[in-house]
Design an enzyme around this catalytic site. Structure first.
Site, PDB file in Angstrom:
ATOM      1  N   LYS A 169       0.169   3.913   9.399  1.00  0.00           N
ATOM      2  CA  LYS A 169       0.936   4.543   7.996  1.00  0.00           C
ATOM      3  C   LYS A 169      -0.204   4.888   6.868  1.00  0.00           C
ATOM      4  O   LYS A 169      -0.137   5.847   6.404  1.00  0.00           O
ATOM      5  CB  LYS A 169       1.387   3.060   7.668  1.00  0.00           C
ATOM      6  N   LYS A 181      -6.686   1.514  -3.366  1.00  0.00           N
ATOM      7  CA  LYS A 181      -6.601   0.836  -2.225  1.00  0.00           C
ATOM      8  C   LYS A 181      -6.753   1.729  -1.344  1.00  0.00           C
ATOM      9  O   LYS A 181      -7.110   1.540  -0.181  1.00  0.00           O
ATOM     10  CB  LYS A 181      -5.317   0.247  -2.239  1.00  0.00           C
ATOM     11  N   THR A 233       0.791  -1.185   0.044  1.00  0.00           N
ATOM     12  CA  THR A 233       0.038  -0.259  -0.009  1.00  0.00           C
ATOM     13  C   THR A 233       0.942   1.255   0.082  1.00  0.00           C
ATOM     14  O   THR A 233       1.759   1.348   0.907  1.00  0.00           O
ATOM     15  CB  THR A 233      -0.957   0.066   1.182  1.00  0.00           C
TER      16      THR A 233
END
Length: 308
Positions: free
Chosen positions: A250, A182, A106
């Site tokens: 994150k 995503k 990602t």
């Protein structure tokens, strides 16, 4: 490129970089389907786990990709992806002509585009292909893959995509599109987990029967996939990391950075991110992301179930 076809004797050679919970399952799925899989990980326990399943492992990154038709990278973030490709032991110049790199980390879409441009300049194929579904679905070959890249990249990656995923969404012909999809998923996932943990801890503060709360909510309009999936961890008092708090520190950080660049407000993301940061700061960063419920309990005095 070699392809796996029953009875032909030809088998696609695949290197899997990163044998953590997701990469291990993906490697296992491809191996089960008959592809020739070699794994690589810097963590000895991950290597030993794959060996115990009868897998083959390489000692170095360049050894792993030697002769590979497909390289599947299942590392944590953009920085690790760049190191895999272009670091001191990077594989970009070791991969054979016509092979494809499937990037499943990602990351910010702009970084995905930059990595793809550098990589494709070497005459290789780059498929931006982040994943969703968790370790259990990875092991069953039932992931959702949000992919973008050139038609040639899709064609080269097809033998691996077909056995790793239940659904492969072909979202565009350039890297970065898959990454953007995503991040929308991660926005929703991170906020939904925070909401689920807030709700179940609030129920505990009210003295409600949490098993009954779970039963009622999962049959009601307030349910979400994340409530249904994560609240059982809270009910069991088991915060073994299936998806860690740090993942959403994150990922929601990336969403916030993207939104700031676009001058787009994301107040729900901002609020959820603060809770993940607080949980990390409280020592739960490597614990399951359902640990947000524990944080709420600590702040409020709510009593949650203990393990066992």
């Amino acid at each position: 490129m070699a392809s796996h076809k029953e009875g032909t004797g030809y088998t696609t050679a695949v290197a899997v970089i990163g044998l953590g919970s997701m990469g291990f399952g993906m490697a296992k799925s491809m191996k089960r389907a008959g592809l020739e899989v070699v794994g690589y990980d810097i963590t000895q326990s991950a290597v030993e786990r794959f060996l115990a399943e009868g897998g083959r492992v390489a000692a170095t990154l360049t050894d792993a990709v030697e002769g590979a038709d497909i390289v599947v990278s299942v590392v944590v973030n953009a920085q690790q992806t760049e190191a895999v490709l272009f670091g001191p032991d990077g594989i970009a110049r070791a991969m054979k002509p016509g092979s494809v790199f499937i990037s499943s980390a990602t990351m910010d879409p702009a970084i995905a585009r930059s990595l793809a441009e550098r990589f494709e300049a070497l005459g290789l194929h780059y498929l931006d292909a982040p994943i969703s579904g968790g370790a259990a679905r990875a092991a069953k070959g039932e992931l959702t893959i949000m992919a973008s890249g050139s038609p040639e990249a899709f064609a080269a990656a097809r033998p691996a995509l077909d056995v790793m995923a239940a659904r492969v969404y072909e979202l565009g012909d350039a890297a970065g599109i898959g990454a953007a999809f995503k991040m929308i998923n991660q926005l929703l996932a991170g906020v939904h987990i925070a909401a689920a943990c807030e709700a179940i801890s609030f129920a505990a503060k009210q003295g409600l029967d949490l098993q009954k709360v779970y039963e009622v909510i999962t049959a009601s309009a307030g349910n979400s996939w994340m409530f249904e999936n994560r609240v059982p961890h809270v009910l069991a008092g088991d915060y073994t990391p299936l998806s860690a708090i740090e993942i959403f520190v994150k990922d929601l950080g990336i969403v916030q950075d993207m939104a700031r660049a676009e001058r787009y407000p994301v107040p729900l993301v901002a609020a959820a991110l603060q809770m993940y940061l607080a949980a990390s700061g409280a020592g739960m960063g490597r614990d399951d992301d359902s640990s947000l419920a524990r944080l709420y309990a600590q702040l409020s005095g709510a009593k949650l179930p203990s393990k066992g």
